[in-house]
Write a protein that holds these residues in place. Structure first.
Motif, PDB file in Angstrom:
ATOM      1  N   TYR A 175       0.853  -1.188   0.000  1.00 59.37           N
ATOM      2  CA  TYR A 175       0.000   0.000   0.000  1.00 59.37           C
ATOM      3  C   TYR A 175       0.890   1.239   0.000  1.00 59.37           C
ATOM      4  CZ  TYR A 175       1.334  -0.079   4.906  1.00 59.37           C
ATOM      5  OH  TYR A 175       2.071  -0.117   6.070  1.00 59.37           O
ATOM      6  N   GLY A 176       0.311   2.378  -0.278  1.00 58.56           N
ATOM      7  CA  GLY A 176       1.056   3.625  -0.256  1.00 58.56           C
ATOM      8  C   GLY A 176       0.138   4.793   0.022  1.00 58.56           C
ATOM      9  N   SER A 177       0.748   5.955   0.236  1.00 60.75           N
ATOM     10  CA  SER A 177      -0.044   7.159   0.466  1.00 60.75           C
ATOM     11  C   SER A 177       0.775   8.384   0.088  1.00 60.75           C
ATOM     12  CB  SER A 177      -0.496   7.255   1.930  1.00 60.75           C
ATOM     13  OG  SER A 177       0.626   7.187   2.815  1.00 60.75           O
ATOM     14  N   PHE A 178       0.115   9.345  -0.569  1.00 66.05           N
ATOM     15  CA  PHE A 178       0.719  10.631  -0.895  1.00 66.05           C
ATOM     16  C   PHE A 178       0.475  11.593   0.264  1.00 66.05           C
ATOM     17  CE2 PHE A 178      -0.175   9.069  -5.288  1.00 66.05           C
ATOM     18  CZ  PHE A 178       1.137   9.045  -5.731  1.00 66.05           C
ATOM     19  N   TRP A 179       1.534  12.391   0.578  1.00 68.26           N
ATOM     20  CA  TRP A 179       1.430  13.346   1.677  1.00 68.26           C
ATOM     21  C   TRP A 179       1.802  14.736   1.179  1.00 68.26           C
ATOM     22  CZ3 TRP A 179       0.123  12.085   6.831  1.00 68.26           C
ATOM     23  CH2 TRP A 179      -0.084  10.717   7.042  1.00 68.26           C
ATOM     24  N   GLY A 180       1.213  15.735   1.810  1.00 69.14           N
ATOM     25  CA  GLY A 180       1.529  17.124   1.502  1.00 69.14           C
ATOM     26  C   GLY A 180       0.920  18.041   2.535  1.00 69.14           C
ATOM     27  N   GLY A 181       1.647  19.065   2.942  1.00 69.32           N
ATOM     28  CA  GLY A 181       1.123  19.994   3.938  1.00 69.32           C
ATOM     29  C   GLY A 181       0.861  19.349   5.276  1.00 69.32           C
ATOM     30  N   GLY A 182       1.566  18.273   5.601  1.00 64.76           N
ATOM     31  CA  GLY A 182       1.405  17.612   6.890  1.00 64.76           C
ATOM     32  C   GLY A 182       0.210  16.695   6.985  1.00 64.76           C
ATOM     33  N   GLU A 183      -0.463  16.413   5.879  1.00 65.64           N
ATOM     34  CA  GLU A 183      -1.603  15.510   5.915  1.00 65.64           C
ATOM     35  C   GLU A 183      -1.596  14.585   4.707  1.00 65.64           C
ATOM     36  OE1 GLU A 183      -5.090  17.867   5.828  1.00 65.64           O
ATOM     37  OE2 GLU A 183      -4.741  18.662   3.830  1.00 65.64           O
ATOM     38  N   MET A 184      -2.295  13.463   4.856  1.00 69.27           N
ATOM     39  CA  MET A 184      -2.368  12.506   3.763  1.00 69.27           C
ATOM     40  C   MET A 184      -3.310  13.023   2.686  1.00 69.27           C
ATOM     41  SD  MET A 184      -3.223   8.419   3.791  1.00 69.27           S
ATOM     42  CE  MET A 184      -4.995   8.635   3.885  1.00 69.27           C
ATOM     43  N   LEU A 185      -2.819  13.051   1.459  1.00 69.93           N
ATOM     44  CA  LEU A 185      -3.622  13.560   0.351  1.00 69.93           C
ATOM     45  C   LEU A 185      -4.439  12.475  -0.328  1.00 69.93           C
ATOM     46  CD1 LEU A 185      -0.963  15.928  -1.276  1.00 69.93           C
ATOM     47  CD2 LEU A 185      -2.757  16.511   0.382  1.00 69.93           C
ATOM     48  N   ALA A 186      -3.828  11.287  -0.497  1.00 70.97           N
ATOM     49  CA  ALA A 186      -4.548  10.216  -1.188  1.00 70.97           C
ATOM     50  C   ALA A 186      -3.880   8.881  -0.889  1.00 70.97           C
ATOM     51  CB  ALA A 186      -4.567  10.464  -2.694  1.00 70.97           C
ATOM     52  N   PRO A 187      -4.673   7.833  -0.628  1.00 72.06           N
ATOM     53  CA  PRO A 187      -4.101   6.500  -0.443  1.00 72.06           C
ATOM     54  C   PRO A 187      -3.869   5.814  -1.786  1.00 72.06           C
ATOM     55  CG  PRO A 187      -6.455   6.421  -0.099  1.00 72.06           C
ATOM     56  CD  PRO A 187      -6.112   7.866  -0.394  1.00 72.06           C
ATOM     57  N   ILE A 188      -3.008   4.815  -1.786  1.00 71.06           N
ATOM     58  CA  ILE A 188      -2.735   4.025  -2.990  1.00 71.06           C
ATOM     59  C   ILE A 188      -3.008   2.566  -2.652  1.00 71.06           C
ATOM     60  CG2 ILE A 188      -1.047   3.412  -4.751  1.00 71.06           C
ATOM     61  CD1 ILE A 188       0.529   5.905  -3.961  1.00 71.06           C
ATOM     62  N   SER A 189      -3.924   1.951  -3.376  1.00 73.54           N
ATOM     63  CA  SER A 189      -4.292   0.566  -3.121  1.00 73.54           C
ATOM     64  C   SER A 189      -3.879  -0.310  -4.290  1.00 73.54           C
ATOM     65  CB  SER A 189      -5.807   0.457  -2.905  1.00 73.54           C
ATOM     66  OG  SER A 189      -6.494   0.806  -4.097  1.00 73.54           O
ATOM     67  N   GLU A 190      -4.137  -1.608  -4.146  1.00 70.70           N
ATOM     68  CA  GLU A 190      -3.804  -2.533  -5.228  1.00 70.70           C
ATOM     69  C   GLU A 190      -4.652  -2.246  -6.467  1.00 70.70           C
ATOM     70  OE1 GLU A 190      -3.719  -7.365  -6.072  1.00 70.70           O
ATOM     71  OE2 GLU A 190      -3.968  -6.605  -4.030  1.00 70.70           O
ATOM     72  N   ALA A 191      -5.877  -1.826  -6.264  1.00 70.76           N
ATOM     73  CA  ALA A 191      -6.739  -1.494  -7.402  1.00 70.76           C
ATOM     74  C   ALA A 191      -6.247  -0.243  -8.114  1.00 70.76           C
ATOM     75  CB  ALA A 191      -8.172  -1.299  -6.936  1.00 70.76           C
ATOM     76  N   GLY A 192      -5.638   0.680  -7.349  1.00 72.80           N
ATOM     77  CA  GLY A 192      -5.077   1.879  -7.944  1.00 72.80           C
ATOM     78  C   GLY A 192      -6.127   2.875  -8.374  1.00 72.80           C
ATOM     79  N   GLY A 193      -5.668   3.898  -9.111  1.00 72.64           N
ATOM     80  CA  GLY A 193      -6.577   4.920  -9.598  1.00 72.64           C
ATOM     81  C   GLY A 193      -5.804   6.139 -10.055  1.00 72.64           C
ATOM     82  N   ASP A 194      -6.525   7.148 -10.589  1.00 72.09           N
ATOM     83  CA  ASP A 194      -5.884   8.370 -11.051  1.00 72.09           C
ATOM     84  C   ASP A 194      -5.546   9.273  -9.876  1.00 72.09           C
ATOM     85  OD1 ASP A 194      -6.176   7.398 -13.562  1.00 72.09           O
ATOM     86  OD2 ASP A 194      -7.899   8.659 -14.102  1.00 72.09           O
ATOM     87  N   VAL A 195      -4.544  10.134 -10.071  1.00 69.57           N
ATOM     88  CA  VAL A 195      -4.071  11.051  -9.031  1.00 69.57           C
ATOM     89  C   VAL A 195      -4.321  12.470  -9.498  1.00 69.57           C
ATOM     90  CG1 VAL A 195      -2.082  11.817  -7.702  1.00 69.57           C
ATOM     91  CG2 VAL A 195      -2.320   9.399  -8.314  1.00 69.57           C
ATOM     92  N   THR A 196      -4.965  13.274  -8.630  1.00 70.29           N
ATOM     93  CA  THR A 196      -5.295  14.656  -8.996  1.00 70.29           C
ATOM     94  C   THR A 196      -4.554  15.683  -8.152  1.00 70.29           C
ATOM     95  OG1 THR A 196      -7.189  14.614  -7.487  1.00 70.29           O
ATOM     96  CG2 THR A 196      -7.584  13.982  -9.780  1.00 70.29           C
ATOM     97  N   ALA A 197      -3.871  15.257  -7.097  1.00 74.02           N
ATOM     98  CA  ALA A 197      -3.238  16.210  -6.176  1.00 74.02           C
ATOM     99  C   ALA A 197      -1.746  16.364  -6.427  1.00 74.02           C
ATOM    100  CB  ALA A 197      -3.468  15.755  -4.734  1.00 74.02           C
ATOM    101  N   THR A 198      -1.304  16.193  -7.670  1.00 74.53           N
ATOM    102  CA  THR A 198       0.127  16.188  -7.986  1.00 74.53           C
ATOM    103  C   THR A 198       0.877  17.420  -7.498  1.00 74.53           C
ATOM    104  OG1 THR A 198      -0.244  14.761  -9.898  1.00 74.53           O
ATOM    105  CG2 THR A 198       1.806  15.993  -9.839  1.00 74.53           C
ATOM    106  N   PRO A 199       0.405  18.652  -7.714  1.00 74.67           N
ATOM    107  CA  PRO A 199       1.196  19.828  -7.321  1.00 74.67           C
ATOM    108  C   PRO A 199       1.466  19.909  -5.824  1.00 74.67           C
ATOM    109  CG  PRO A 199      -0.547  20.437  -8.856  1.00 74.67           C
ATOM    110  CD  PRO A 199      -0.824  19.039  -8.402  1.00 74.67           C
ATOM    111  N   ASN A 200       0.609  19.303  -5.013  1.00 77.62           N
ATOM    112  CA  ASN A 200       0.736  19.425  -3.559  1.00 77.62           C
ATOM    113  C   ASN A 200       1.506  18.276  -2.920  1.00 77.62           C
ATOM    114  OD1 ASN A 200      -0.898  21.769  -3.618  1.00 77.62           O
ATOM    115  ND2 ASN A 200      -2.744  20.491  -3.661  1.00 77.62           N
ATOM    116  N   ILE A 201       1.919  17.275  -3.695  1.00 72.95           N
ATOM    117  CA  ILE A 201       2.594  16.113  -3.131  1.00 72.95           C
ATOM    118  C   ILE A 201       4.014  16.476  -2.722  1.00 72.95           C
ATOM    119  CG2 ILE A 201       3.498  13.815  -3.634  1.00 72.95           C
ATOM    120  CD1 ILE A 201       1.133  13.422  -5.526  1.00 72.95           C
ATOM    121  N   THR A 202       4.345  16.206  -1.481  1.00 77.02           N
ATOM    122  CA  THR A 202       5.714  16.439  -0.985  1.00 77.02           C
ATOM    123  C   THR A 202       6.409  15.149  -0.580  1.00 77.02           C
ATOM    124  OG1 THR A 202       4.869  16.850   1.256  1.00 77.02           O
ATOM    125  CG2 THR A 202       5.173  18.763  -0.200  1.00 77.02           C
TER     126      THR A 202
END
Length: 406
Positions: A156-183
């Protein structure tokens, strides 16, 4: 024409791309899996490594041991990676690696545990792979181009930015919309059972692969390296030539009992061999083997072994063992042991008692003396002597019968 060209690009096999400029700019060289003894770039300042490939860079031809760096399925915008303050194209330092030879290998999908990031939606486009058990920090320049993501099974995975989780990453996956804020990106896995790696490890390769922290090691991160506070204990401080003296190695770290692995520790005889004559033998444990042959290495908290002396040339009390940890001598505690000549071959045994006759229920004191063939007294371990009162009584009865017959 543009659509056809895009289709051709997507059908191409993945390749490693080396650039002579930072930020994937300048002249480039594309490399399929294989060995390359020549690179047509004076300097390599950035590299793209698609998911499923691994690249090793060498400073001289023919792939010797002096490897400059290796990358596994992630793009590197500036080389070398260590002590590199480069944060963008406006800071163009003279960094780079002088690469003379390259190895590109293909990784098995079953060996990849973590998260795939894709440059296009719907899990398409240039893919990068980020291994499980780590956190990846991105700057504006090093942030990967990501429009979709998915995790491998049991990861599993998770994108973080600004001290909070922006989006989880699962086996099913999906599109990502928070790219500019990912740190940053955190990637993990779940082993079977979930606590397989214990409190000192992180699951990185399901179902049972662990990454250990600090000094912890082993398949389940429950072992440590022994240090000089370890001890060797034996059941006695003397041994006859040829006798099997039972001993044990107890690994410790900072004085505390630990579980360790024998592959990193060895116990050897301290006395050197004199020609073909060896002073003795250590036997019965992987921790005492002198080569790759012998018992299989194992992990444990106590390691029993046998000490079998072959010579009594040195009868005085002395240390008989030496320890090596990671190939270096370690001054651990070992007992002093006296090696005695055999007292069960070519010897006479006399039992002398204070009284010739003893009333029933009373006791008398007896002394056992063991003499060598030349009449000299021998030191003999008490544990190998047995005095039987029944045998003594039988011998006395037989003597009286003989006297009557005579």
């Amino acid at each position: 024409l543009e659509r056809l060209d895009r289709g051709k690009q997507e059908d191409r096999p993945p390749v490693v791309v080396l650039y002579d400029g930072v930020g994937y700019e300048g002249k480039s060289v594309e490399l399929l899996p294989g060995d390359y003894n020549k690179v047509k770039l004076t300097q390599v300042r950035s590299v793209r490594v698609p998911a499923g490939l691994k690249v090793k860079l060498y400073s001289v031809p023919d792939w010797p041991d002096n490897m400059l760096d290796d990358f596994s399925a992630t793009d590197i915008p500036a080389l070398p990676r260590e002590n590199n303050p480069y944060n963008g194209p406006d800071e163009a330092p003279s960094f780079g690696l002088r690469v003379k030879s390259v190895k590109v290998t293909e990784l098995e999908p079953k060996d990849l545990h973590g998260v795939y990031l894709y440059a296009e939606a719907n899990h398409t486009g240039h893919a990068q792979f980020f291994s499980s058990g780590q956190s990846y920090v991105f700057t504006g320049f090093t942030r990967p181009a990501v429009r979709s993501a998915r995790a491998t099974p049991s990861s599993y995975g998770s994108f973080w930015g600004g001290g909070e989780m922006l989006a989880p990453i699962s086996e099913a996956g999906g599109d990502v919309t928070a790219t500019p804020n990912i740190t940053s990106l955190s990637v993990g896995s779940v082993c079977d059972p979930p606590d397989h790696c214990g409190p000192h490890g992180t699951c990185i390769a399901p179902p049972a692969g662990c990454s250990c922290v600090g000094s912890w090691m082993g398949d389940r991160c429950d072992s440590q390296m022994a240090d000089e506070t370890s001890v060797v204990l034996c059941e006695a401080n003397e041994a006859m030539v040829g006798e099997r003296l039972q001993c044990r190695f107890e690994p410790r770290r900072s004085g505390q009992p630990i579980k360790t692995m024998t592959i990193y520790t060895r116990l050897l005889l301290k006395e050197p061999a004199v020609g073909p004559v060896r002073p003795g033998l250590l036997n019965g444990s992987a921790i005492t083997k002198e080569s790759v042959f012998g018992p299989r290495d194992e992990d444990g908290r106590v390691f029993p072994f046998e000490y079998i002396p072959f010579s009594s040339a040195s009868k005085e009390m002395g240390t008989r063992f030496q320890a090596k940890i990671l190939g270096r001598s370690a001054d651990i505690f070992t007992p002093e042991i006296a090696v005695l000549p055999r007292c069960d071959i070519d010897t006479t045994i006399k039992v002398a008692c204070a009284s010739a006759s003893v009333p029933v229920g009373n006791t008398t004191r007896c002394t056992v003396v063991v003499n060598a063939a030349d009449g000299s007294a021998l030191a003999c371990p008490v544990r190998i002597l047995r005095v039987s009162a029944e045998l003594a009584a039988v011998s006395a009865v037989r003597a009286k019968k003989k006297q009557r017959v005579s």
